[in-house]
Write an enzyme that holds these catalytic residues in place. Structure first.
Site, mmCIF file in Angstrom:
data_model
loop_
_atom_site.group_PDB
_atom_site.id
_atom_site.type_symbol
_atom_site.label_atom_id
_atom_site.label_comp_id
_atom_site.label_asym_id
_atom_site.label_seq_id
_atom_site.Cartn_x
_atom_site.Cartn_y
_atom_site.Cartn_z
ATOM 1 C CB CYS A 50 -7.586 -4.474 -5.814
ATOM 2 S SG CYS A 50 -9.004 -5.533 -6.076
ATOM 3 C CG HIS A 51 -5.276 -9.858 -7.891
ATOM 4 N ND1 HIS A 51 -6.044 -9.265 -8.871
ATOM 5 C CD2 HIS A 51 -4.210 -10.410 -8.515
ATOM 6 C CE1 HIS A 51 -5.473 -9.476 -10.051
ATOM 7 N NE2 HIS A 51 -4.359 -10.162 -9.859
ATOM 8 C CD GLU A 98 -2.106 -11.285 -12.134
ATOM 9 O OE1 GLU A 98 -1.293 -10.650 -11.430
ATOM 10 O OE2 GLU A 98 -3.242 -10.868 -12.396
ATOM 11 C CG ASN A 146 -11.071 -2.389 -8.124
ATOM 12 O OD1 ASN A 146 -11.665 -1.896 -9.079
ATOM 13 N ND2 ASN A 146 -10.286 -3.451 -8.240
ATOM 14 C CE1 TYR A 153 -4.072 -1.955 0.300
ATOM 15 C CE2 TYR A 153 -2.762 -3.286 1.801
ATOM 16 C CZ TYR A 153 -3.888 -3.117 1.017
ATOM 17 O OH TYR A 153 -4.817 -4.116 0.946
#
Length: 171
Positions: A140-141, A167, A132, A109
């Protein structure tokens, strides 16, 4: 109160369970969330758009195809989808910064706050991240706690971990 806006709701299967996809007549994505979080998605839609008429169906072929490619391992498949986030200028800056986090990587963050030029706004960044409405596409993950641990994710930490692994490793 704003006039009712017509948007389309479609349900798309994924390896993580059914997804809810909200698009407009032009195929622009306004929301994407897991079906078990439908009340949250509808609340965020009301906050962004006021009264919304969600009709079942719509033309979501390109969105479906991009989601299928993403879940098959093409991490860039969602990058080309047009989105409409709504929100405040600050929130939009956070969501834009989220989309700039490279696939397979994470940011804290604090790093996200620095990326938008507001290094002391860590908590506000966290709140914007949590507000979001376009999960997965606005990733946001990819945000983790300052100590490197997985922290809150509206879709649940197991899903967050799965998305990050997809990912990172292409599953």
């Amino acid at each position: 109160m704003r006039n009712a806006r017509e948007l389309w709701l479609d349900r798309v299967e994924s390896p993580l369970g059914p997804l809810l996809v909200v698009t407009d007549a032009k195929g622009v994505v306004h929301a994407l969330d897991f079906a078990d979080y439908e009340p949250r998605m509808r609340r965020l839609m009301r906050l962004r758009h006021g009264t919304v008429d969600l009709s079942e169906g719509g033309e979501t072929g390109p969105v479906r195809a991009a989601l299928e490619a993403y879940f098959a391992g093409d991490a860039t498949a969602l990058d080309r989808l047009p989105i409409e986030t709504g929100g405040t200028e600050f929130q939009r800056s956070v969501w834009l910064a989220l989309r700039a986090i490279p696939h397979g990587q994470t940011r804290t963050y604090g790093q996200l706050a620095e990326a938008i030029g507001r290094p002391t706004a860590v908590r506000a960044v966290g709140l914007a991240n949590g507000a979001n409405a376009i999960a997965v596409i606005v990733p946001c993950h990819r945000v983790i706690g300052r100590d490197g641990t997985l922290t809150g994710y509206a879709g649940g930490l197991a899903r967050k971990q799965w998305l990050l692994a997809l990912e990172r490793d292409g599953r």
